[in-house]
Design a protein around this motif. Structure first.
Motif, PDB file in Angstrom:
ATOM      1  N   ILE A  23     -27.732  66.959  45.957  1.00 10.93           N
ATOM      2  CA  ILE A  23     -29.266  66.348  45.878  1.00 10.93           C
ATOM      3  C   ILE A  23     -28.911  65.515  45.100  1.00 10.93           C
ATOM      4  O   ILE A  23     -29.914  64.399  44.788  1.00 10.93           O
TER       5      ILE A  23
ATOM      6  N   LEU B 273     -28.523  61.728  45.959  1.00 13.48           N
ATOM      7  CA  LEU B 273     -29.598  61.192  46.754  1.00 13.48           C
ATOM      8  C   LEU B 273     -29.905  59.820  45.973  1.00 13.48           C
ATOM      9  O   LEU B 273     -30.083  59.911  44.877  1.00 13.48           O
TER      10      LEU B 273
ATOM     11  N   ARG C 277     -43.900  60.030  47.787  1.00 11.03           N
ATOM     12  CA  ARG C 277     -42.574  60.102  47.014  1.00 11.03           C
ATOM     13  C   ARG C 277     -42.190  61.614  47.422  1.00 11.03           C
ATOM     14  O   ARG C 277     -40.823  61.858  47.710  1.00 11.03           O
TER      15      ARG C 277
ATOM     16  N   ALA D 118     -41.242  62.249  51.006  1.00 14.12           N
ATOM     17  CA  ALA D 118     -40.166  61.932  51.564  1.00 14.12           C
ATOM     18  C   ALA D 118     -38.966  62.370  50.604  1.00 14.12           C
ATOM     19  O   ALA D 118     -37.915  62.885  51.728  1.00 14.12           O
ATOM     20  N   LEU D 119     -39.012  62.913  49.468  1.00 16.19           N
ATOM     21  CA  LEU D 119     -37.843  63.446  48.880  1.00 16.19           C
ATOM     22  C   LEU D 119     -37.598  64.820  49.577  1.00 16.19           C
ATOM     23  O   LEU D 119     -36.442  65.391  49.703  1.00 16.19           O
TER      24      LEU D 119
ATOM     25  N   ARG E 205     -38.282  66.023  52.490  1.00 17.50           N
ATOM     26  CA  ARG E 205     -37.617  65.702  53.606  1.00 17.50           C
ATOM     27  C   ARG E 205     -35.916  65.461  53.398  1.00 17.50           C
ATOM     28  O   ARG E 205     -35.141  65.811  54.302  1.00 17.50           O
ATOM     29  N   GLU E 206     -35.635  64.634  52.565  1.00 16.26           N
ATOM     30  CA  GLU E 206     -34.387  64.321  52.245  1.00 16.26           C
ATOM     31  C   GLU E 206     -33.410  65.342  51.869  1.00 16.26           C
ATOM     32  O   GLU E 206     -32.420  65.672  52.146  1.00 16.26           O
ATOM     33  N   ILE E 207     -33.969  66.192  51.064  1.00 18.47           N
ATOM     34  CA  ILE E 207     -33.598  67.546  50.478  1.00 18.47           C
ATOM     35  C   ILE E 207     -33.235  68.593  51.461  1.00 18.47           C
ATOM     36  O   ILE E 207     -32.163  69.307  51.584  1.00 18.47           O
TER      37      ILE E 207
ATOM     38  N   ALA F  15     -32.803  67.747  54.694  1.00 18.95           N
ATOM     39  CA  ALA F  15     -31.681  67.326  55.375  1.00 18.95           C
ATOM     40  C   ALA F  15     -30.410  67.735  54.820  1.00 18.95           C
ATOM     41  O   ALA F  15     -29.517  67.974  55.558  1.00 18.95           O
ATOM     42  N   VAL F  16     -30.354  67.514  53.547  1.00 18.09           N
ATOM     43  CA  VAL F  16     -29.149  67.839  52.733  1.00 18.09           C
ATOM     44  C   VAL F  16     -28.666  69.151  52.860  1.00 18.09           C
ATOM     45  O   VAL F  16     -27.612  69.670  53.386  1.00 18.09           O
TER      46      VAL F  16
END
Length: 218
Positions: free
Chosen positions: A45, A48, A82, A85-86, A88-90, A92-93
């Motif tokens: 994380i 990112l 923000r 979006a974060l 979704r990114e976390i 995915a990780v």
């Protein structure tokens, strides 16, 4: 705050099934099983992009990692694009590392103090707790560990009823189970007038707690 979104908008967005909005932020728990796997997730994380400009709060324990996303702007804390979006990114990780999310494991606890003269009462609690003031009616732990204190304005004295109660924010899909457990443990439903924003319960001696959600905050 630019690009502010509501809890409802967050939950209606795609790609955030792992997350629940409680209290002031979007949260989830990733069940890592071991401290080593949790550290691996935290490291991933941290890699990112652009986290220095907008970072998550991570609580690393031996069996999991709790993550909270929140944006604090000039008009106070809340959610923003923000955070969306974060989240979704976390997620995915975590999927890449095959670490499951368990959003049922999150909650926020807040202590609410009813006061006739908030400016007179709040400084005492600020001093005794070592907290910071936010917005004139909130006290926050600068270490990010203790429960926040919120001071609610009273219009008249209220004898024979407690003036300090606990707010427990849970995911909206966990509220009924938490209420049922409290009632089975000897509690009493005081009122559901404000449900599903909150239900007021009491213990057998009348000490009150609100089981709260953010599900109706458009």
């Amino acid at each position: 705050m630019p690009d502010r979104i509501t809890p409802k908008q967050f939950h209606e967005a795609d790609g955030v099934d792992d997350w629940r909005v409680i209290g002031e932020g979007a949260c989830t728990v990733f069940r890592t099983g071991t401290l080593a796997v949790g550290a691996q997730l935290a490291e991933a994380i941290s890699a990112l992009p652009a986290l220095d400009a907008h970072h998550p709060d991570l609580d690393l324990r031996h069996d999991g990692v709790t993550v909270r996303l929140i944006t604090v702007g000039p008009d106070g804390p809340g959610l923003s694009t923000r955070d969306l979006a974060l989240a979704r990114e976390i997620s995915a990780v975590a999927r890449t590392l095959e670490i499951p999310a368990d959003p049922s494991g999150v909650q926020t606890v807040q202590v609410a103090v009813d006061a006739l003269d908030i400016p007179a009462v709040l400084p005492f609690w600020r001093a005794v707790l070592g907290y910071d003031v936010r917005g004139g009616t909130d006290l926050l732990d600068p270490r990010g560990r203790g429960a926040p204190f919120w001071f609610q304005q009273m219009d008249a004295p209220r004898p024979q009823r407690n003036r300090i109660h606990i707010d427990v924010y849970v995911p909206h899909d966990q509220a009924q189970a938490r209420i049922a457990a409290a009632l089975a443990a000897g509690g009493r439903l005081v009122t559901e007038e404000w449900a599903p924003e909150w239900w007021t319960l009491s213990d057998p001696e009348g000490n009150e707690v609100d089981i709260a959600t953010t599900h109706t905050r458009g």
